[in-house]
Scaffold this motif. Structure first.
Motif, PDB file in Angstrom:
ATOM      1  N   ALA A   1       0.831  -1.206   0.000  1.00  0.00           N
ATOM      2  CA  ALA A   1       0.000   0.000   0.000  1.00  0.00           C
ATOM      3  C   ALA A   1       0.864   1.253   0.000  1.00  0.00           C
ATOM      4  N   ALA A   2       1.960   1.219   0.757  1.00  0.00           N
ATOM      5  CA  ALA A   2       2.859   2.373   0.792  1.00  0.00           C
ATOM      6  C   ALA A   2       3.527   2.587  -0.554  1.00  0.00           C
ATOM      7  N   ALA A   3       3.953   1.511  -1.203  1.00  0.00           N
ATOM      8  CA  ALA A   3       4.597   1.627  -2.509  1.00  0.00           C
ATOM      9  C   ALA A   3       3.618   2.133  -3.567  1.00  0.00           C
ATOM     10  N   ALA A   4       2.364   1.750  -3.442  1.00  0.00           N
ATOM     11  CA  ALA A   4       1.351   2.163  -4.416  1.00  0.00           C
ATOM     12  C   ALA A   4       1.206   3.678  -4.467  1.00  0.00           C
ATOM     13  N   LYS A   5       1.491   4.335  -3.352  1.00  0.00           N
ATOM     14  CA  LYS A   5       1.413   5.801  -3.316  1.00  0.00           C
ATOM     15  C   LYS A   5       2.481   6.435  -4.207  1.00  0.00           C
ATOM     16  N   GLU A   6       3.510   5.654  -4.549  1.00  0.00           N
ATOM     17  CA  GLU A   6       4.572   6.126  -5.442  1.00  0.00           C
ATOM     18  C   GLU A   6       4.428   5.513  -6.841  1.00  0.00           C
ATOM     19  N   ASN A   7       3.237   5.002  -7.125  1.00  0.00           N
ATOM     20  CA  ASN A   7       2.932   4.375  -8.412  1.00  0.00           C
ATOM     21  C   ASN A   7       3.795   3.134  -8.670  1.00  0.00           C
ATOM     22  N   ILE A   8       4.076   2.408  -7.594  1.00  0.00           N
ATOM     23  CA  ILE A   8       4.787   1.143  -7.687  1.00  0.00           C
ATOM     24  C   ILE A   8       3.810   0.046  -7.260  1.00  0.00           C
ATOM     25  N   ASN A   9       3.622  -0.914  -8.123  1.00  0.00           N
ATOM     26  CA  ASN A   9       2.684  -2.003  -7.840  1.00  0.00           C
ATOM     27  C   ASN A   9       3.480  -3.277  -7.547  1.00  0.00           C
ATOM     28  N   ILE A  10       3.752  -3.521  -6.268  1.00  0.00           N
ATOM     29  CA  ILE A  10       4.563  -4.684  -5.915  1.00  0.00           C
ATOM     30  C   ILE A  10       3.790  -5.968  -6.183  1.00  0.00           C
ATOM     31  N   GLU A  11       4.353  -6.789  -7.045  1.00  0.00           N
ATOM     32  CA  GLU A  11       3.741  -8.069  -7.400  1.00  0.00           C
ATOM     33  C   GLU A  11       4.629  -9.207  -6.890  1.00  0.00           C
ATOM     34  N   VAL A  12       4.027 -10.149  -6.216  1.00  0.00           N
ATOM     35  CA  VAL A  12       4.754 -11.328  -5.750  1.00  0.00           C
ATOM     36  C   VAL A  12       4.747 -12.369  -6.863  1.00  0.00           C
ATOM     37  N   VAL A  13       5.932 -12.794  -7.278  1.00  0.00           N
ATOM     38  CA  VAL A  13       5.994 -13.846  -8.304  1.00  0.00           C
ATOM     39  C   VAL A  13       6.276 -15.208  -7.674  1.00  0.00           C
ATOM     40  N   SER A  14       6.707 -15.206  -6.424  1.00  0.00           N
ATOM     41  CA  SER A  14       6.872 -16.463  -5.691  1.00  0.00           C
ATOM     42  C   SER A  14       6.892 -16.152  -4.199  1.00  0.00           C
ATOM     43  N   ALA A  15       6.133 -16.935  -3.431  1.00  0.00           N
ATOM     44  CA  ALA A  15       6.100 -16.740  -1.980  1.00  0.00           C
ATOM     45  C   ALA A  15       6.369 -18.098  -1.309  1.00  0.00           C
ATOM     46  N   PHE A  16       5.397 -18.615  -0.553  1.00  0.00           N
ATOM     47  CA  PHE A  16       5.598 -19.927   0.078  1.00  0.00           C
ATOM     48  C   PHE A  16       5.788 -21.009  -0.970  1.00  0.00           C
ATOM     49  N   ARG A  17       6.760 -21.862  -0.715  1.00  0.00           N
ATOM     50  CA  ARG A  17       7.015 -22.985  -1.602  1.00  0.00           C
ATOM     51  C   ARG A  17       7.146 -24.239  -0.748  1.00  0.00           C
ATOM     52  N   SER A  18       6.330 -25.216  -0.980  1.00  0.00           N
ATOM     53  CA  SER A  18       6.350 -26.430  -0.174  1.00  0.00           C
ATOM     54  C   SER A  18       7.581 -27.277  -0.482  1.00  0.00           C
ATOM     55  N   PHE A  19       7.850 -28.216   0.424  1.00  0.00           N
ATOM     56  CA  PHE A  19       8.942 -29.162   0.199  1.00  0.00           C
ATOM     57  C   PHE A  19       8.735 -29.890  -1.129  1.00  0.00           C
TER      58      PHE A  19
END
Length: 247
Positions: free
Chosen positions: A67-85
């Motif tokens: 949300a903070a980054a969006a104020k600077e017109n930056i849209n943080i996108e997660v391309v990978s988060a939790f990854r199982s064994f």
């Protein structure tokens, strides 16, 4: 004290209280099972896809940072988060089979894999605390997770500059820094870790997991080539030679 002054305080307890006073590391310290630490099950993981699954407190902090980054017109996108064994095992074994089929020796194949990919059971992504991120508002290159995309004239330079200035105030720290003296995994300007949870998880991992034994028990393809010397070096360089703020 102001937030920036708090952040400079070293140590696990100091970091937790500095960034998020409502969190106590007593809630996290020493309360992890083997399965949680190696990616085989964690009740604190929330989300429904590989880009949205995170540890619940990391997810809350991420949304605040986004949300903070969006104020600077930056849209943080997660391309990978939790990854199982299991998912990490599929990635590792797929690369191992491909590289050995292409003619590499098992040892050379493993060496090539661990330039960027972890051996299953040793990934920080197993904890739900670590994320690979880009700026969805920027032009999307064919291969998004390349260091050059975050520097020079790369499409994610604005994001990287913003993260350098702001990510730590939300608890997120770059893991594999651009430090010429650092060994192990190569520089990853896209990989950030939520310190209030990942620090105690790393501590628990060090105390509870015998990596050589775990890799043998899990019967990973190619594991017969994990010598004692290789595992010792891998643990030292690939698991613990990271941003010192995350130790």
């Amino acid at each position: 004290m102001r937030r920036k002054e708090f952040i400079k305080i070293s140590g696990i307890a100091g970091l937790s209280l500095a960034i998020f006073p409502q969190f106590s590391f007593n809630n996290f310290s020493g309360e992890f099972s083997r399965n949680q630490l190696i990616g085989k099950g964690n009740p604190d993981i929330v989300g429904d896809s590989y880009t949205s699954k995170m540890h619940k407190t990391a997810k809350e902090a991420f949304h605040k940072m986004k949300a903070a980054a969006a104020k600077e017109n930056i849209n943080i996108e997660v391309v990978s988060a939790f990854r199982s064994f299991q998912r990490q095992k599929e990635i590792f074994e797929g690369k191992y089979k491909r590289f050995t089929n292409e003619g590499l020796t098992p040892e050379k194949a493993i060496e090539k894999i661990i330039e960027y990919s972890t051996i299953p059971g040793t990934s920080r992504h197993h904890w739900g605390t670590d994320i690979d991120i880009i700026d969805a508002n920027a032009p999307r290159p064919a291969n998004v997770l390349m260091p050059e995309n975050f520097h020079g004239t790369g499409p994610f330079c604005k994001l990287k500059t913003w993260l350098n200035e702001n990510s730590e105030s939300f608890g997120f720290y770059e893991v594999y820094t651009d430090n010429g003296n650092r060994k192990g995994f190569k520089y990853e300007p896209w990989h950030f870790s939520y310190a209030p949870v990942s620090i105690p998880m790393l501590k628990a991992y060090k105390e509870q997991i015998d990596v050589k034994k775990m890799l043998s028990e899990e019967k990973i393809v190619g594991s017969e080539h994990f010598s004692e010397a290789f595992v010792t070096k891998y643990v030292k360089e690939n698991i613990f030679d990271i941003n010192p703020k995350l130790l």
